[in-house]
Design a protein around this motif. Sequence first.
Motif, short mmCIF file in Angstrom:
data_model
loop_
_atom_site.label_atom_id
_atom_site.label_comp_id
_atom_site.label_asym_id
_atom_site.label_seq_id
_atom_site.Cartn_x
_atom_site.Cartn_y
_atom_site.Cartn_z
N VAL A 178 0.83 -1.20 0.00
CA VAL A 178 0.00 0.00 0.00
C VAL A 178 0.87 1.25 0.00
O VAL A 178 2.05 1.21 0.33
N LYS A 232 0.78 5.34 1.49
CA LYS A 232 0.14 6.18 2.51
C LYS A 232 0.19 7.63 2.05
O LYS A 232 1.25 8.12 1.65
N LYS A 233 -0.94 8.32 2.09
CA LYS A 233 -0.97 9.72 1.71
C LYS A 233 -0.19 10.57 2.70
O LYS A 233 -0.23 10.33 3.91
N SER A 273 0.57 13.77 4.92
CA SER A 273 -0.22 14.78 5.60
C SER A 273 0.07 16.16 5.02
O SER A 273 1.22 16.51 4.78
N CYS A 293 2.13 10.79 -1.95
CA CYS A 293 2.10 9.53 -1.21
C CYS A 293 3.51 9.11 -0.84
O CYS A 293 4.47 9.48 -1.51
N GLY A 352 5.82 5.57 0.53
CA GLY A 352 5.75 4.12 0.63
C GLY A 352 6.55 3.48 -0.46
O GLY A 352 7.42 4.12 -1.04
N LEU A 367 1.03 -0.84 9.67
CA LEU A 367 1.89 -0.91 8.50
C LEU A 367 3.34 -1.10 8.90
O LEU A 367 3.76 -0.72 10.00
N VAL A 400 -2.77 3.34 11.27
CA VAL A 400 -3.36 4.34 10.38
C VAL A 400 -4.74 3.88 9.93
O VAL A 400 -5.05 2.69 9.92
N SER A 411 -7.67 3.37 7.12
CA SER A 411 -7.63 2.93 5.72
C SER A 411 -8.10 4.03 4.76
O SER A 411 -7.97 3.86 3.55
N ILE A 435 -6.69 6.86 4.36
CA ILE A 435 -5.52 7.53 3.79
C ILE A 435 -4.58 6.55 3.11
O ILE A 435 -3.43 6.86 2.84
N ILE A 436 -5.07 5.35 2.80
CA ILE A 436 -4.27 4.30 2.20
C ILE A 436 -4.79 4.00 0.79
O ILE A 436 -5.98 3.97 0.55
N LYS A 437 -3.83 3.81 -0.14
CA LYS A 437 -4.17 3.41 -1.50
C LYS A 437 -3.45 2.10 -1.81
O LYS A 437 -2.34 1.87 -1.33
#
Length: 88
Positions: free
Chosen positions: A30, A32-33, A35, A49, A51, A66, A78, A80, A82-84
């Motif tokens: 995944v 993570k966006k 902030s 993002c 990761g 994560l 975290v 979900s 803010i997760i792609k």
Amino acid sequence: MSHGRLYQSRVKNAFDKKVCPHKFSEGDLVLKKVSQAQKDHRGKWALNCEGPFVVKKVFSRGVLLLASMEDEELPSPVNSDIIKQYYA
């Protein structure tokens, strides 16, 4: 009162049609966006993002634990939202 409740239920139903919940499982890759509160000297050219990360554990209500690719866990879980999904 009844007109307001009918209106709210119609708006809720219209919104729920568009919502697509994400299902993550352990071992997924995944992103993570980042902030927006963090200031970056690159401005609009900054990354959106960070990761990729590996999902270590999935809790209820979309909470994920994560870990980085080197198997170092992130200090806090975290959400979900803010997760792609990351496709390699």
